[in-house]
Enzyme design. Structure first.
Site, short mmCIF file in Angstrom:
data_model
loop_
_atom_site.label_atom_id
_atom_site.label_comp_id
_atom_site.label_asym_id
_atom_site.label_seq_id
_atom_site.Cartn_x
_atom_site.Cartn_y
_atom_site.Cartn_z
N TYR A 124 17.90 -0.49 70.31
CA TYR A 124 17.54 0.65 71.15
C TYR A 124 17.81 0.36 72.63
CZ TYR A 124 15.47 3.05 67.17
OH TYR A 124 15.27 3.67 65.96
N LYS A 171 15.87 -9.85 59.59
CA LYS A 171 17.14 -9.99 58.87
C LYS A 171 17.88 -11.17 59.50
CE LYS A 171 19.78 -8.26 55.66
NZ LYS A 171 19.44 -8.03 54.26
N ASP A 205 14.70 -6.29 53.63
CA ASP A 205 15.01 -5.49 52.43
C ASP A 205 14.02 -5.79 51.31
OD1 ASP A 205 16.25 -7.93 52.62
OD2 ASP A 205 18.21 -7.30 51.88
N ASP A 229 10.72 1.39 63.62
CA ASP A 229 10.87 2.84 63.57
C ASP A 229 10.98 3.29 62.11
OD1 ASP A 229 11.35 5.44 64.23
OD2 ASP A 229 13.23 5.10 65.28
N ASP A 233 7.84 5.14 59.21
CA ASP A 233 7.94 6.36 58.39
C ASP A 233 7.76 6.03 56.91
OD1 ASP A 233 8.65 7.52 60.85
OD2 ASP A 233 9.95 8.98 59.87
#
Ligand code: NAI
Length: 339
Positions: A124, A171, A205, A229, A233
């Site tokens: 970002y 990751k 993952d 982010d 959700d």
């Protein structure tokens, strides 16, 4: 003494849910007075900048804001107001508590976790380039400073709130430098400053798979900007959806409280939006003021409102997104009746 709070209604469903929440807070006697400022499309419509200086300055001065969602154009147009506000004020910690609510059906009934998201860098950073037509890049930035301070914030939060474990999602197997740095900083902060809090790291993952299988094994989740982010959700989906998850953006430059959800253009202006996520964010705001300004009246209002919406939900009164029939205004009225 009443505290001055900036209210940024935002776009889409923002003005509807902000109005509903303001009404509940006023009726609950929360010791606040509102200073309304615009951001996003609403600010552009008034002929100003997408993030007016006056809005930023007001948050800086008062130190606290309640913010509705702001629309960001997809694939073109201005950069995100939300990201810009967080970066300008250096609100480096996004904290999103995710828990089951009585009366809200969901896939899991044992969720009580907190997502802590680094809010200022990662992908970002907004540094994107077209190298040549057909080839574009996006720069992922990680600094030792930002990785260390968010890790310290997360562990300190865990310790203060009596939470037992911090799990880092990363990751670092692929992004060895950026995510590697994030992971190393978290490990170092744990080892040197918070050895009493359990530390765990998972490749994101596999972490997501475990999260949907058994969210009860997680406590505090720590991750960089983009992962935070997305995972916020996902976690909202574990407890009933975006209408029931609040959030706060915290840093040395102030505290901006906002729901995880966006401006929901598909339902805007139709009295369909669930104001609960923003109301829960407002409860966080009151508790923040109670803590940082030692004001028991703020804490008392927060408790009264929380108990009221818990009673409303337990009585089966809900908005449509969580299986009910109430509109935005009717839900707010129901909370007010149960105060
Ligand atoms: P969204 O969160 O606005 O909507 C996703 C889905 O959830 C939609 O079907 C929507 O109707 C539903 N939903 C969201 N909040 C709800 C609520 N309170 N009550 C009932 N249903 C609700 O996400 P989307 O569609 O990806 O983004 C729309 C816009 O919002 C975009 O411009 C995006 O950039 C912006 N956005 C802004 C955020 C912020 O201001 N912090 C955060 C996320 C997105």
């Amino acid at each position: 003494m009443a505290h001055e709070v900036v209210l940024i209604p935002g776009d889409g469903i923002g003005p509807e849910v902000s109005e509903a929440v303001r009404h509940v807070l006023d009726e609950a006697g929360a010791p606040l007075f509102w200073r309304e400022h615009q951001a996003g499309q609403a600010a552009l419509d008034e002929g100003g900048d997408v993030l007016p200086d006056a809005t930023v300055e007001a948050v800086r001065r008062t130190g606290v804001a309640l913010k509705g969602p702001c629309t960001t154009p997809v694939g073109k147009g201005f950069t995100s107001v939300n990201v810009k506000l967080r970066k300008t004020l250096d609100l480096y910690a996004a904290v999103r508590p995710v828990r089951n609510l009585a009366g809200v059906e969901s896939r899991h009934s044992d969720v009580d976790l907190v997502v802590v998201r680094e809010n200022t860098e990662g992908l970002y950073s907004g540094v994107e380039n077209e190298i040549t037509p057909g080839v574009v890049t996006s720069l992922k930035v990680a600094t030792e400073h930002a990785c260390t301070r968010i890790a310290r914030w997360a562990f300190d939060y865990a310790r203060r709130r009596g939470r037992e474990k911090v799990t880092v999602f990363h990751k670092a197997n692929i992004m060895k430098l950026t995510d590697g740095l994030f992971l190393r900083c978290a490990q170092k902060v744990h080892d040197e400053e918070f050895p009493g809090v359990d530390f765990e790291s998972l490749i994101i993952d596999a972490g997501c798979m475990r999260l949907v299988q058994d969210p009860s094994r997680f406590d505090v989740l720590l991750m960089e900007n983009l992962y935070g982010d997305v995972v916020s959700d996902l976690c909202a989906g574990l407890v009933g959806g975006l209408g029931v998850v609040p959030g706060a953006n915290l840093g040395d430059g102030g505290a901006v409280f906002e729901a995880v959800h966006g401006s929901a253009p598909d339902i805007a202006g139709r009295d369909l939006a669930n104001p609960l996520a923003l109301l829960m964010s407002a409860v966080m705001l009151l508790n923040h003021l109670g803590e940082t300004r030692s004001d028991p009246d703020c804490r008392a209002s927060a408790k009264r409102i929380r108990e009221a919406y818990d009673r409303v939900l337990s009585a089966g009164l809900r908005t449509r997104d969580i299986g009910g029939t109430l509109g935005t205004r009717a839900f707010a009225e129901a909370v007010i009746e149960h105060l």
